[in-house]
Design an enzyme around this catalytic site. Sequence first.
Site, PDB file in Angstrom:
ATOM      1  CD  GLU A   1      -2.657   1.425   2.501  1.00 54.07           C
ATOM      2  OE1 GLU A   1      -2.552   0.640   3.290  1.00 54.07           O
ATOM      3  OE2 GLU A   1      -3.532   2.321   2.318  1.00 54.07           O
TER       4      GLU A   1
ATOM      5  NE  ARG B   1       4.438  -8.187  11.331  1.00 53.89           N
ATOM      6  CZ  ARG B   1       4.283  -7.111  10.278  1.00 53.89           C
ATOM      7  NH1 ARG B   1       3.099  -7.427   9.443  1.00 53.89           N
ATOM      8  NH2 ARG B   1       4.912  -5.953  10.297  1.00 53.89           N
TER       9      ARG B   1
ATOM     10  CE  LYS C   1       3.147  -0.079   4.739  1.00 50.51           C
ATOM     11  NZ  LYS C   1       2.316   0.109   3.639  1.00 50.51           N
TER      12      LYS C   1
HETATM   13  P1  ATP Z   1       2.942  -2.476   8.005  1.00 50.49           P
HETATM   14  O1  ATP Z   1       2.464  -3.570   9.087  1.00 50.49           O
HETATM   15  O2  ATP Z   1       4.256  -1.984   8.300  1.00 50.49           O
HETATM   16  O3  ATP Z   1       1.945  -1.343   8.115  1.00 50.49           O
HETATM   17  P2  ATP Z   1       1.808  -3.602   5.809  1.00 50.49           P
HETATM   18  O4  ATP Z   1       1.560  -4.944   5.863  1.00 50.49           O
HETATM   19  O5  ATP Z   1       0.442  -2.779   5.912  1.00 50.49           O
HETATM   20  O6  ATP Z   1       2.812  -2.898   6.710  1.00 50.49           O
HETATM   21  P3  ATP Z   1       1.678  -3.333   3.212  1.00 50.49           P
HETATM   22  O7  ATP Z   1       2.097  -2.153   2.085  1.00 50.49           O
HETATM   23  O8  ATP Z   1       0.135  -3.720   2.984  1.00 50.49           O
HETATM   24  O9  ATP Z   1       2.250  -3.193   4.566  1.00 50.49           O
HETATM   25  O10 ATP Z   1       2.584  -4.627   2.625  1.00 50.49           O
HETATM   26  C1  ATP Z   1       2.833  -5.154   1.277  1.00 50.49           C
HETATM   27  C2  ATP Z   1       3.083  -6.773   1.521  1.00 50.49           C
HETATM   28  O11 ATP Z   1       4.495  -6.697   2.625  1.00 50.49           O
HETATM   29  C3  ATP Z   1       2.078  -7.182   2.270  1.00 50.49           C
HETATM   30  O12 ATP Z   1       1.961  -8.753   1.492  1.00 50.49           O
HETATM   31  C4  ATP Z   1       2.595  -7.675   3.665  1.00 50.49           C
HETATM   32  O13 ATP Z   1       2.037  -8.888   4.027  1.00 50.49           O
HETATM   33  C5  ATP Z   1       4.151  -7.754   3.507  1.00 50.49           C
HETATM   34  N1  ATP Z   1       4.739  -7.319   4.646  1.00 50.49           N
HETATM   35  C6  ATP Z   1       4.455  -6.350   5.472  1.00 50.49           C
HETATM   36  N2  ATP Z   1       5.288  -6.443   6.578  1.00 50.49           N
HETATM   37  C7  ATP Z   1       6.054  -7.572   6.543  1.00 50.49           C
HETATM   38  C8  ATP Z   1       6.950  -8.016   7.389  1.00 50.49           C
HETATM   39  N3  ATP Z   1       7.311  -7.539   8.546  1.00 50.49           N
HETATM   40  N4  ATP Z   1       7.411  -9.240   7.125  1.00 50.49           N
HETATM   41  C9  ATP Z   1       6.994  -9.899   5.842  1.00 50.49           C
HETATM   42  N5  ATP Z   1       6.297  -9.576   4.909  1.00 50.49           N
HETATM   43  C10 ATP Z   1       5.549  -8.178   5.341  1.00 50.49           C
HETATM   44 MG    MG Z   2      -1.215  -4.074   4.557  1.00 47.23          MG
END
Ligand code: ATP
Ligand code: MG
Length: 556
Positions: free
Chosen positions: A33, A259, A269
């Site tokens: 996102e 994760r 984020k």
């Molecule tokens: P945050 O938890 O930091 O806000 P998010 O999951 O909302 O991150 P996205 O932009 O939706 O951020 O993430 C894009 C992809 O990266 C998703 O498929 C998510 O599962 C993966 N992702 C996010 N954080 C991690 C992590 N710590 N380890 C592995 N994959 C991750």
């Molecule tokens: Mg997300």
Amino acid sequence: MTSPSSSHFLRERIHDDLSRGVVSSVVTRFPPEPNGFLHIGHAKSICLNFGLAQEFGGRCHLRFDDTNPEKEDPLFVAAIQEDVRWLGFDWGHHLYHASDYFERLYQFAVELIEKGKAYVCHLSAEELRATRGTLTEPGIESPYRNRSVAENLDLFARMRAGEFDEGACTLRAKIDMTSPNLNMRDPVLYRILKRPHQNTGDAWCIYPTYDFAHGLSDALEGVTHSICTLEFADHKPLYDWLLEQLDVPCHPQQIEFNRLNLTYTVTSKRKLKTLVERGIVAGWDDPRMPTLSGLRRRGVPPAAIREFVERIGVSRSESCVDMALLESCIREELDRTAPRALAVLKPLRLVVTSYPEDHEEIFLLPNHPKDPSLGTREVPFCRELWIEAEDFTLTPPKGFRRLSPGREVRLRGAYLVTCTGIETDALGQVTTVLCTHDPASRGGDAPDGRNVGATLHWVSARHAIPLTVRLYDRLFTAEHPGTERDFLEEIHPSSLEVCHGFGEPGLATCAPESRFQWERLGFFCADRVDHSPNQPTFNRIIGLRDSWAKKTARQR
Ligand code: ATP
Ligand code: MG
């Protein structure tokens, strides 16, 4: 240094699906996102999605999951693309936005209404929460649940046309208010948000939810394996339900993995955004940030991150990886690839009194002790040098092998020198160390093989260039920031120290992002933004040894 790929359940799953003919080729996607910069956790997802596609001869799409106009920004869209490329991956022409599908997603919603599987609901957000039920109690059906298809179609079209205010109504799936899975209790599929969107501008005032958009976007793109983190496991029944109801080109498989969490930092984020917005760091690319652009700015090679992700592996249980593992991947990669150079961080003057005042010579030093292909460089020497202040002491403690009065040491690649005296200022502080050299030791070898003290790094004062050097350390002092106190109270107070040192002349003209091992000091990188020949500016990527291992052991 890349380790041979070890097997894990994702690899096995894809391998099986291909060999059993469940799929004929692999299509994955990385779906960020655009509401912030990517961090080290995302690197795991990127390496898995792009890496597995590459490994099995398939393809991976970069898809911006931009369904929430409130927090998204084109700045983040650009940064994400740059970071994925930097990490070494390429989506070819497969760059997509969930927002590219808004019209088709709208048509899917209409199809769902026509099938009697969705309805427009006028409950407020609060009423929605109150009627959702809990893990132990079923939810309550909305009074709007049994409207006719025609009425729903009309209302949904009017939602799109902007006739209702934000929050006045939503489109909900008609599934089961008694489901043990809360995500299946008539989830919201569309909400009204009268905000411009970073990609579609003012074209829409209703936006699909993540759950509605994600699986359908996967299906529209022909994704075979929709790999995501474990928190989406509870959403999988909804993911599958939507694909079963609708006339979609294919039914991708959602597969969850654990994760990446890392000690001594945060991978959220939201928290990273707080650090930026409060000015605790200099920006998203501050070299202390666990963002990919921060790691890049610090000087971390992308190969080290890929190797780290390979080593931590994938499973289905949550864990927290030791920062020391990432750091050791960085050290290993840099030790192998970074050319050596001489620089002094906290300079002390050394005068070789036996060396003629007007004389200079050039030493040819290898750029890498183990890799001759990295070549040699010319390092100038003269009577006046800079050495590291902490390499000299008047009163050597037991075991001190560096310079002190009467002691002989080696100047790396130059000469053996013996300390014959000092000069001090009015306060008695040592300002200059006086030495004589052994002319027969040219190149730094003792002619008679005699035992000398330590080998010191040095630079010629006449030729050296002034350096600004930023010594970065971990950003947090707590192993798990935010678990016992507010994470903002656990910021490392001296995670940045700036020194003004000197380096060999070649360091001025190196390209930004050039990485070096400065002998005995650690690994350094010419800053991507601030470095120039007129203002040589370097970041310490990492020290030569793990200085935290001892600290952590002491705390325990
Ligand atoms: P945050 O938890 O930091 O806000 P998010 O999951 O909302 O991150 P996205 O932009 O939706 O951020 O993430 C894009 C992809 O990266 C998703 O498929 C998510 O599962 C993966 N992702 C996010 N954080 C991690 C992590 N710590 N380890 C592995 N994959 C991750
Ligand atoms: Mg997300």
